[in-house]
Motif scaffolding. Structure first.
Motif, PDB file in Angstrom:
ATOM      1  N   SER A 171       0.550  -1.276   0.189  1.00  0.00           N
ATOM      2  CA  SER A 171      -0.196   0.436  -0.044  1.00  0.00           C
ATOM      3  C   SER A 171       0.803   1.184  -0.218  1.00  0.00           C
ATOM      4  N   MET A 172       0.493   1.951  -0.790  1.00  0.00           N
ATOM      5  CA  MET A 172       1.503   3.488  -0.565  1.00  0.00           C
ATOM      6  C   MET A 172       0.554   4.633  -0.789  1.00  0.00           C
ATOM      7  N   THR A 173       1.003   5.305   0.228  1.00  0.00           N
ATOM      8  CA  THR A 173       0.316   6.434   1.041  1.00  0.00           C
ATOM      9  C   THR A 173       0.743   7.870  -0.441  1.00  0.00           C
ATOM     10  N   ILE A 174       0.447   8.047  -1.367  1.00  0.00           N
ATOM     11  CA  ILE A 174       0.584   8.517  -2.167  1.00  0.00           C
ATOM     12  C   ILE A 174      -0.547   9.469  -3.182  1.00  0.00           C
ATOM     13  N   ASN A 175      -0.945  10.772  -3.247  1.00  0.00           N
ATOM     14  CA  ASN A 175      -1.638  11.460  -3.660  1.00  0.00           C
ATOM     15  C   ASN A 175      -2.095  12.325  -4.650  1.00  0.00           C
ATOM     16  N   GLY A 185      -2.581  -4.548  -4.877  1.00  0.00           N
ATOM     17  CA  GLY A 185      -1.497  -3.633  -3.821  1.00  0.00           C
ATOM     18  C   GLY A 185      -2.838  -2.446  -4.188  1.00  0.00           C
ATOM     19  N   THR A 186      -2.421  -1.250  -3.406  1.00  0.00           N
ATOM     20  CA  THR A 186      -3.471   0.207  -3.370  1.00  0.00           C
ATOM     21  C   THR A 186      -1.995   1.344  -2.661  1.00  0.00           C
ATOM     22  N   ILE A 187      -3.052   1.840  -3.909  1.00  0.00           N
ATOM     23  CA  ILE A 187      -2.324   3.710  -3.951  1.00  0.00           C
ATOM     24  C   ILE A 187      -3.069   4.542  -3.235  1.00  0.00           C
ATOM     25  N   GLN A 188      -3.559   5.675  -2.458  1.00  0.00           N
ATOM     26  CA  GLN A 188      -3.657   6.335  -1.678  1.00  0.00           C
ATOM     27  C   GLN A 188      -4.920   7.285  -2.682  1.00  0.00           C
ATOM     28  N   PRO A 216      -5.231  -5.408 -12.985  1.00  0.00           N
ATOM     29  CA  PRO A 216      -5.994  -5.673 -12.257  1.00  0.00           C
ATOM     30  C   PRO A 216      -6.469  -5.969 -11.176  1.00  0.00           C
ATOM     31  N   ASN A 217      -6.087  -6.411 -10.629  1.00  0.00           N
ATOM     32  CA  ASN A 217      -5.837  -6.178  -8.593  1.00  0.00           C
ATOM     33  C   ASN A 217      -5.407  -5.904  -7.684  1.00  0.00           C
ATOM     34  N   TRP A 218      -4.946  -4.263  -8.400  1.00  0.00           N
ATOM     35  CA  TRP A 218      -4.638  -3.581  -7.713  1.00  0.00           C
ATOM     36  C   TRP A 218      -5.284  -2.607  -7.489  1.00  0.00           C
ATOM     37  N   ASN A 219      -5.486  -1.970  -6.300  1.00  0.00           N
ATOM     38  CA  ASN A 219      -6.493  -1.116  -5.717  1.00  0.00           C
ATOM     39  C   ASN A 219      -6.531   0.206  -6.103  1.00  0.00           C
ATOM     40  N   THR A 220      -7.193   1.042  -7.041  1.00  0.00           N
ATOM     41  CA  THR A 220      -7.236   1.841  -7.513  1.00  0.00           C
ATOM     42  C   THR A 220      -6.620   3.426  -6.956  1.00  0.00           C
ATOM     43  N   ILE A 221      -7.435   3.226  -5.969  1.00  0.00           N
ATOM     44  CA  ILE A 221      -7.628   4.296  -4.843  1.00  0.00           C
ATOM     45  C   ILE A 221      -7.991   3.939  -3.710  1.00  0.00           C
ATOM     46  N   SER A 222      -7.731   4.983  -2.579  1.00  0.00           N
ATOM     47  CA  SER A 222      -7.927   4.591  -1.013  1.00  0.00           C
ATOM     48  C   SER A 222      -8.601   5.433  -0.706  1.00  0.00           C
ATOM     49  N   ILE A 223     -10.081   5.677  -0.677  1.00  0.00           N
ATOM     50  CA  ILE A 223     -10.866   7.270  -0.543  1.00  0.00           C
ATOM     51  C   ILE A 223     -11.427   7.128   1.064  1.00  0.00           C
ATOM     52  N   SER A 224     -10.201   8.429   1.522  1.00  0.00           N
ATOM     53  CA  SER A 224     -10.220   8.006   2.460  1.00  0.00           C
ATOM     54  C   SER A 224     -10.763   9.009   4.136  1.00  0.00           C
ATOM     55  N   GLY A 225     -11.417   8.440   4.515  1.00  0.00           N
ATOM     56  CA  GLY A 225     -11.866   9.573   5.474  1.00  0.00           C
ATOM     57  C   GLY A 225     -10.870   9.515   7.225  1.00  0.00           C
ATOM     58  N   TYR A 226      -9.870   8.997   6.824  1.00  0.00           N
ATOM     59  CA  TYR A 226      -8.769   8.595   8.544  1.00  0.00           C
ATOM     60  C   TYR A 226      -8.508  10.343   8.756  1.00  0.00           C
ATOM     61  N   ALA A 229     -15.620  -0.413 -10.310  1.00  0.00           N
ATOM     62  CA  ALA A 229     -15.922   0.171  -8.979  1.00  0.00           C
ATOM     63  C   ALA A 229     -15.694  -1.363  -7.623  1.00  0.00           C
ATOM     64  N   GLY A 230     -15.180  -2.412  -8.129  1.00  0.00           N
ATOM     65  CA  GLY A 230     -14.922  -2.995  -7.675  1.00  0.00           C
ATOM     66  C   GLY A 230     -13.534  -3.123  -6.797  1.00  0.00           C
ATOM     67  N   ARG A 231     -12.383  -1.956  -8.002  1.00  0.00           N
ATOM     68  CA  ARG A 231     -10.635  -1.813  -7.338  1.00  0.00           C
ATOM     69  C   ARG A 231     -11.047  -0.426  -7.122  1.00  0.00           C
ATOM     70  N   LEU A 232     -12.537   0.074  -6.373  1.00  0.00           N
ATOM     71  CA  LEU A 232     -11.950   1.233  -5.408  1.00  0.00           C
ATOM     72  C   LEU A 232     -12.091   0.311  -3.637  1.00  0.00           C
ATOM     73  N   SER A 233     -10.857   0.827  -2.990  1.00  0.00           N
ATOM     74  CA  SER A 233     -11.002   0.912  -2.331  1.00  0.00           C
ATOM     75  C   SER A 233     -11.192   1.838  -0.594  1.00  0.00           C
ATOM     76  N   PHE A 234     -11.992   1.779   0.430  1.00  0.00           N
ATOM     77  CA  PHE A 234     -11.325   2.488   2.022  1.00  0.00           C
ATOM     78  C   PHE A 234     -10.664   3.015   3.058  1.00  0.00           C
ATOM     79  N   PHE A 235     -10.637   4.064   3.505  1.00  0.00           N
ATOM     80  CA  PHE A 235      -9.130   4.338   4.533  1.00  0.00           C
ATOM     81  C   PHE A 235      -9.736   4.614   5.185  1.00  0.00           C
ATOM     82  N   PHE A 236     -10.469   4.395   6.666  1.00  0.00           N
ATOM     83  CA  PHE A 236     -11.156   4.852   7.972  1.00  0.00           C
ATOM     84  C   PHE A 236     -10.280   4.686   8.965  1.00  0.00           C
TER      85      PHE A 236
END
Lengths: 564, 299, 132
Positions: A169-173, A199-202, A238-248, A286-293
């Protein structure tokens, strides 16, 4: 959830259970025994809490419609059918500091200790698209994360780590596309093709404008970069989470639990809207959108928050965006314990706070978790502190028993009532933001920032008035010695990085660099997908700063609206 | 440094400020004063920022006085306009000063008059005075400008109502900012209809401009209109009239303020408490007392 | 002369985007009766010093959580001195290890406030130490 007739008996005159209980409470109070500790009881976010919750508080819930089974719409109880009985959450400690060499050693240490995924923290110059030798980078290189200026640094950073086995996971925006390109390029050198990468990019620029501050470009080109990544990854990674929509970070900036859910999902809506406008079919990305709380201190409110968030997102995707695939409706999320709750006073108490927050995340059904280290209010965490934080997760996973069944708090009168309340209040915000024209507009008008700041100031005033107790800070204080053994980043990292940059620039193929940057410039002026152009530039060792400068030249820079 | 400290002294009504202003006065009158006002959320600070940048492109030096309301309860204030102009901080040709209204009656306009003179004497070509267009004291400040720009935006609810009270009459140029939003044209129409109803219109008919300050759109046109108004003021002799009126008002207010201090002092030293009691008991009437006090003061 | 107001510049130097603390303290200063000027994010020491001088503030309050304090805070103090504005009270706040505090104080930061400090503490410190 209950038989209506039986429910009535709770309140009925003959049976008199409720009124008998109420009378007992009043009697105690009248006798001066066991009077209530305070006039009003509230959650961590300031919502009022009743004395008692009963089946009456959840009388309107339809189990199948509102709660349902895990792995099924509306996913209130979790996104997988068997949750942690199948696979535990991914234990992923956010780490990175100094230069690529030192961070690489920390990652290898964490993997040896049983961590199951990487989470890369970048320093601020990297996050804002400045090379380590830029004047704005002065004093910042290697401080809050690792300095990555080019593919050369990334090669060192993940040296010896098998990218087909480890998810990262990479915290990069703002420059997410560039760091993803570096990662893909390194993987190819390891012989791992992009379709094998996990993996995931933020990649969540909206919360940067609203709460975190590492923006570069204005909203429109930023949204274009994001949708370019969605499209590129749907084809090649295809297995990459393209965004981590963050409430954190929204929560860390001081929001309430409801605001965290509402503003995060409103941002999510904005990304889905943008991608659909860019011509993508909702079910392709949409299946590759992920979230971060955030996992905050009020255990039960937090659990309810996670459950409510899943239910709202499922409805948004199904009803508003007409997603067909179940996967598109699942809110999968990473959690981090709340850094802002950690105190500099009596820092070992933070281990206990983090334990409670860990329970909240796990009982809320998180997919991965970072636990904060006890010394984070003082400095970057030491290796020992990071290990205790990881052990906290492991103890919850293997000893506490909470991972042995799915969504164990479901059906609790209080938790279900809280879940309903958070959902209702979050929808009110979402509708309000809809009326303003969506999250981008609401941020441009400063609405979201103002709401967060008001809540943050309220929170601080409560601590100072003693209305809110923080153990060790405004109650139960002790005289303390200064803590010892804190981690220090080598102050010369900046100089070393600058030297590495100079060597790289002398060594690389200057013509290839120029050509790649020219192609990128042309692409940015037009409407080409920028991801392949950035990947090409990355491979010939263009630096992150050079790539960002080309984009700054075409896109301009964001000037923040500041609200106070 | 000297400019900044002198403004502080003027704000604090330090006698040193008056001494300095006396010396500075002959050097004033060269700067052109532009007032910028509009409701909260109209994007005034961003507009001011872009205006300054455009004037700098034309090699003009610019002073900015940004006024924000002070809290009536604590007297504190967050002076937030500077944020939008932070990249001007290092430009030697720009001086930005934030001021709080500080709640005192007429106090702010006095301090801002002084600040304007200080920047004027320091040689700035333009002085922009930015205030929220609510409240009499802000309107008073704006009235001191040579050219007044009134800013509004679409979607403020009661669009025009928000700027109607008091400042419709003082606008020399109207700006509909954030004109990329829905409803911008409607605001322009409403504004022009209201302007046509204005009976007191002189030879200058206030133009209405559309801008999107955040994207730097319409700023050049705004500078051109400001300059056109400046030419009009010069050629029509209106500038002299306005400035005469302004200094007359300022002198009147300063005299009033000083005299009222004198009156308070006088009343305090006389046998005032007893006299008040006598008035209440109807043994004296207020009017005789007034005549006596004035007579004594004028001696 | 009227009672003079304490004017404070709340500054965020460097690239740090964590402005919760800066904004909370700005509001607390306002409620304490100060006039507060907030610089916004990503300000260079030069920009901060220019603003402090033009605004003729009594206090420069620097908020920094990124770890760049040892570089940026002393730089601001030195620039203020260079520009003849060394009389301003400079204070700092943020995630600052105790070990670094003596060095910052030696560099001219009057006081450093770490996480968990109630806003009343810097407010009282300013009232007691501002040169009026």
């Amino acid at each position: 959830m209950y038989d209506k007739e039986k429910l009535k008996q709770l309140e009925s005159a003959e049976e008199n259970y409720m009124s008998r209980w109420q009378k007992n409470v009043e009697k105690l109070a009248a006798q001066g025994k066991s009077a209530e500790r305070k006039g009003k009881f509230v959650t961590g976010s300031g919502a009022s809490v009743n004395q008692l919750y009963t089946p009456l508080d959840v009388a309107d819930i339809d189990y199948l419609e509102n709660i349902g089974f895990p792995g099924q719409y509306p996913f209130t109880r979790g996104v997988q059918p068997n949750m942690y009985r199948g696979r535990l959450w991914t234990m992923r400690q956010y780490a990175g500091f100094s230069n690529a060499e030192e961070s690489n050693a920390r990652y290898k240490y964490l993997l040896e200790q049983g961590q199951t995924g990487l989470s890369i923290a970048f320093d601020l110059p990297t996050q804002i698209g400045y090379d380590s030798d830029h004047p704005m980078a002065e004093g910042e290189v290697g401080k809050v994360g690792v300095a990555i200026d080019s593919l050369a640094d990334m090669e060192i950073l993940i040296d010896g780590i098998p990218l087909d086995k480890v998810s990262t996971s990479m915290t990069i925006n703002a420059p997410a596309a560039i760091l993803l390109a570096f990662y893909i390029a390194v993987a190819e050198k390891q012989g791992v093709t992009p379709d094998k990468l996990n993996g995931t990019i933020q990649n969540d620029i909206l919360k940067e404008y609203a709460a975190r501050g590492t923006y570069i470009f204005p909203p429109a080109p930023s949204m274009r970069l994001i949708t370019d990544i969605f499209e590129f990854c749907s084809k090649f990674v295809p297995n990459w989470n393209t965004i981590s929509i963050s409430g954190y970070h929204i929560r860390e900036a001081g929001s309430t639990a409801v605001q965290e859910v509402a503003f995060t999902l409103a941002n999510g809506i904005a990304y889905v809207d943008a991608a659909i406008k860019a011509g993508l079919d909702v079910d392709t990305f949409a299946g590759r959108l992920s979230f971060f709380f955030n996992a905050h201190n009020d255990l039960l409110e937090e659990v309810a928050k996670f459950r409510a968030a899943r239910r709202i997102w499922a409805k948004i995707m199904k009803e508003r965006f007409k997603a067909k695939k179940e996967r598109s409706m699942m809110l999968r999320f990473h959690t981090q314990t709340a850094g802002s709750t950690l105190t500099a006073q009596q820092p070992d108490n933070n281990i206990v706070r983090v334990t409670i927050q860990t329970l909240a995340a796990v009982l809320g059904g998180t997919q991965s978790l970072h636990t904060n280290s006890r010394d984070e209010a003082l400095a970057l965490p030491t290796e020992e502190s990071v290990r205790i934080a990881l052990r906290t997760q492991q103890i919850v996973a293997y000893e506490s028993g909470v991972a042995e069944t799915v969504d164990p708090l479901a059906g609790s009168y209080y938790v279900e009532a809280l879940t309903n309340r958070i959902e209702k209040e979050a929808w009110e915000y979402i509708y309000k933001i809809d009326q303003m024209g969506g999250a981008v507009k609401a941020i441009e008008q400063g609405y979201i920032q103002k709401e967060i700041q008001d809540a943050a100031y309220e929170y601080q005033k409560e601590i100072e008035s003693g209305k809110r107790i923080v153990v060790g800070v405004n109650k139960f204080q002790i005289e303390e010695k200064a803590p010892e053994g804190l981690l220090k980043v080598d102050p010369n990292v900046g100089i070393l990085q600058a030297k590495k940059l100079a060597e790289l620039k002398a060594k690389r193929d200057g013509i290839a660099v120029q050509n790649a940057l020219d192609e990128l410039r042309a692409g940015a002026k037009g409407d080409a997908n920028l991801m392949p152009l950035i990947l090409k530039a990355a491979k010939v060792y263009c630096t992150e700063g050079e790539i960002c400068d080309v984009l700054r030249e075409i896109f301009g820079e964001y000037t923040p609206i500041q609200v106070l | 440094m000297a400019i900044a400290r002198l403004i502080t002294k003027a704000e604090n009504e330090d006698p040193e400020a008056t001494i300095a202003l006396r010396q500075l006065y002959p050097k004033t009158g060269r700067a052109f004063l532009v007032g910028i006002t509009g409701p909260p959320g109209s994007g005034k600070s961003t507009l001011t920022d872009k205006l300054v940048k455009e004037l700098r492109k034309r090699n003009k030096t610019v002073g900015v006085i940004a006024v924000d309301p002070s809290s009536p309860f604590t007297g504190g204030a967050i002076l937030g306009d500077r944020i939008r102009m932070s990249d001007l901080a290092l430009d030697e040709g720009v001086f930005i000063r934030s001021m709080g209204t500080r709640g005192s009656l007429g106090g702010l306009s006095q301090a801002s008059h002084a600040a304007i003179k200080i920047l004027d004497a320091a040689g700035f070509d333009y002085i922009l005075i930015e205030t929220v267009g609510v409240g009499q004291s802000e309107i008073d400040i704006v009235k001191t400008a040579d050219t007044t720009v009134v800013v509004t935006v679409p979607g403020l609810g009661d669009d025009i109502q928000a700027i109607k009270a008091g400042i419709m009459e003082i606008g020399d140029i109207f700006v509909v900012n954030k004109a990329d939003r829905d409803g911008a044209d409607r605001v322009v129409i409403e504004l022009s209809q209201m302007l046509e109803l204005n009976q007191n219109m002189g030879e200058w008919f206030p133009p209405i401009l559309k801008t999107v300050a955040s994207r730097n759109e319409g700023i050049i046109q705004l500078v051109e209109k400001i300059d056109a108004h400046k030419d009009f003021l010069n050629s029509s002799g209106e500038l002299i009239i306005r400035r005469k009126e302004r200094i007359s008002n300022e002198i009147f207010n300063l005299i009033l303020k000083r005299v009222s201090v004198e009156i308070m002092r006088k009343l305090a030293e006389d046998n005032w408490e007893n006299e008040l009691a006598e008035i209440l008991e109807k043994r004296k009437n207020p009017y005789d007392v007034i005549d006596r006090v004035i007579k004594e003061l004028l001696q | 002369m009227v009672e003079s107001k304490i004017r404070v510049l709340v500054a965020k130097p460097g690239l740090d985007g964590h402005d919760r603390g800066a904004k909370v303290i700005a509001r607390a200063f306002r409620d304490a009766g100060f006039e507060v000027i907030y610089t916004g994010l990503r300000q260079t020491p030069e920009q901060i010093v220019a603003a402090a001088i033009q605004e003729d503030v009594d206090v420069v309050a620097i908020s920094l959580l990124s770890g760049a304090h040892n570089t940026l805070m002393p730089k601001i103090v030195n620039l203020l001195k260079e520009k003849g504005a060394g009389d301003k009270l400079v204070i700092g706040g943020g995630v600052i290890p105790d070990d670094d505090i003596p060095g910052l104080k030696a560099a001219g930061i009057a006081e450093v406030f770490t996480p968990g400090t109630p806003t009343s503490v810097p407010i009282e410190f300013i009232k007691a130490n501002v040169k009026k």
